[in-house]
Design a protein around this motif. Sequence first.
Motif, mmCIF file in Angstrom:
data_model
loop_
_atom_site.group_PDB
_atom_site.id
_atom_site.type_symbol
_atom_site.label_atom_id
_atom_site.label_comp_id
_atom_site.label_asym_id
_atom_site.label_seq_id
_atom_site.Cartn_x
_atom_site.Cartn_y
_atom_site.Cartn_z
ATOM 1 N N GLU A 458 0.837 -1.194 0.000
ATOM 2 C CA GLU A 458 0.000 0.000 0.000
ATOM 3 C C GLU A 458 0.873 1.246 0.000
ATOM 4 O OE1 GLU A 458 -1.831 0.976 4.082
ATOM 5 O OE2 GLU A 458 -1.812 -1.221 4.014
ATOM 6 N N LYS A 459 0.307 2.299 -0.562
ATOM 7 C CA LYS A 459 1.123 3.482 -0.793
ATOM 8 C C LYS A 459 0.249 4.711 -0.974
ATOM 9 C CE LYS A 459 4.506 6.035 -2.838
ATOM 10 N NZ LYS A 459 5.555 6.684 -2.072
ATOM 11 N N TYR A 471 -4.254 7.076 -2.683
ATOM 12 C CA TYR A 471 -3.994 5.889 -1.866
ATOM 13 C C TYR A 471 -4.223 4.663 -2.717
ATOM 14 C CZ TYR A 471 -4.544 2.328 1.769
ATOM 15 O OH TYR A 471 -4.422 1.200 2.536
ATOM 16 N N VAL A 473 -3.659 0.210 -3.065
ATOM 17 C CA VAL A 473 -3.399 -1.076 -2.414
ATOM 18 C C VAL A 473 -3.406 -2.164 -3.476
ATOM 19 C CG1 VAL A 473 -4.151 -2.749 -0.686
ATOM 20 C CG2 VAL A 473 -4.581 -0.334 -0.318
ATOM 21 N N GLN A 475 -2.885 -6.524 -3.692
ATOM 22 C CA GLN A 475 -2.834 -7.714 -2.829
ATOM 23 C C GLN A 475 -2.812 -9.004 -3.646
ATOM 24 O OE1 GLN A 475 -5.428 -6.060 0.997
ATOM 25 N NE2 GLN A 475 -6.199 -7.736 -0.219
#
Length: 589
Positions: A458-459, A471, A473, A475
Amino acid sequence: MMATSAMAAACLSGPGVALAADWSVSGFVRQEVAVKTSGDSNINNQQGNTYNGVTVPNTGLFGGSITRPASHTEDNTFNVFQTRIELNLDGRLSDNWSAHFKLRGIADEIGQVDDAFDKRNTFEQKLYASTKGTPLEANGRQWMLDLPVAYADYSQGPLWLRFGNQQIAWGEALFFRVSDVPNGLDLRRHSVLGVAAEEYADSRVPALGIRGSYRVTDDWEVEGFAQKFQASLLPGQNSPYNPIPAQFTIQERQGFDDARNNWNLGARVKGTLGAFDIHAFAVNRNNPDGVYKWTLAKGAGTLPGSAFQGGSNSGVFSAAEWFDYAAATRLDGLGALETALNEFPDTVALGANAVAAGCGAPSSAVGAIRVDQASGGCILDTFFTTGSLRGHLAREYPRETVVGFGINHVFEGEPDTLMDQLIGRFELSYTPDKKFTNPTLSRRYIEEDETQFAFIFEKYHKFSNAIPATYMVAQWLHKSASDLFGRSLVGVDNVAGERPRGQSGGFNAVAFALQQPSPTLAWRFDLTVLTDLKGGWLIQPGVKWKPNKDFQLDVYANVIESYGAQDNRNFAQGLEYANEVFARATVSF
């Protein structure tokens, strides 16, 4: 009495006003609506059954044809039409003690299904006395009032304790609950299809218990909890998101009574080692999701000594319906028939052995009936000649132990690059000898070790000085023994009338999410995508508008698609009916 007086004072003193020195009240009123965007109905409900009004050949010993009544059919435009009010009361009792309460009321306004066979049931659950799903709620089919938060906090130096009705949220993964194992889920309001980024915040079932933590050093903390068992709650029969075919009766009470006085126990340690944040946990619990098996039928029309009930005109009507619905729910249609015959010997008195022999299904060397598609269809349709049959299932909650750990690390890179301040997370949980529903619905559950893990990156990244940081994410999610919804992989890759082929290599999924605020922060644009790499996709775009502190409008869409062969190999097949646009208009006070 103090809480009642405080709430009364709040009503007199106005919104957002402190109640004397130590108490405050807040809350909101919300209208929630989800509108279908496809013509599909939930096939698991009587009104959406794909065989309503359909005539199929009777392949049984007596021949002819079978027709499921068309009168069951009814469509719904709305999946959700609910009005909700929540009141929060928070107070400080002393330097060490505080108290917190939340009163939640929901009215489902879709309307009742006008069906003599099965009524729509959104909220009633036959677990506690009358129709309650949790001990601190009251409800009817289309309304509920509960107290999801009712606890007191104590803090003294490094010690913190919480007593009462509460939820415990562990873990960071979207969609998967790798570490998030203390509480089950209440899926009666919007199933699993709410805002994905909220990570089940509105769905965890609260439980009565005690939770505490102790900070050993500045870097290390230990935490533990003891909670009274609370089952996960599924949408009721004939409600928009019902996951279990309405042709079956679920006997909830016995399995729940066996577990209701048990306590779930858990502990977690977390801290910092160099550049890594780590945690490890262990939880011993009754699995709140439960497992299912055939059980002796109860009620009028019961076929003695069997798992079936006749005379209701709301069960399964034909072998074709039986096989299609078994495949859609990842069950073994042939194996489930064999179990219903072989694990209930009294079915011999109903002529099961004679019918099986007449249909060409000889007994094995140990006397067990084995069937193929032709003989199984013949047996089923012979019994369905006299009318529909409802199958009865029991739900049980096996004891299990879940252990796991997680590691977080913040990567350093060149300033203003994607690698700079990138957060990497890894979560893993392991459950030895976990029990799963057998696709044959046998009382001999499937027992298999299950490993789950999630790689998460995440960043927050600023692409332009003109807009706030984005933002993001990404996964990778893996489960070794079950799919996204916890169904054993033995039942996957399932064609109607055949035995499921199962899936090796576990269940794998990839998820991506981003959130982009507007320059004024009044708007936020969301996008979440999940795919299981087998043709199943969930795409959820959305927007939030908050023009002031008192009002917020959320509008999202659920786009659910299944690509490739329609052989029940991905999570989306059977869920396409839930394609929808949903909105929440919230006024806070």
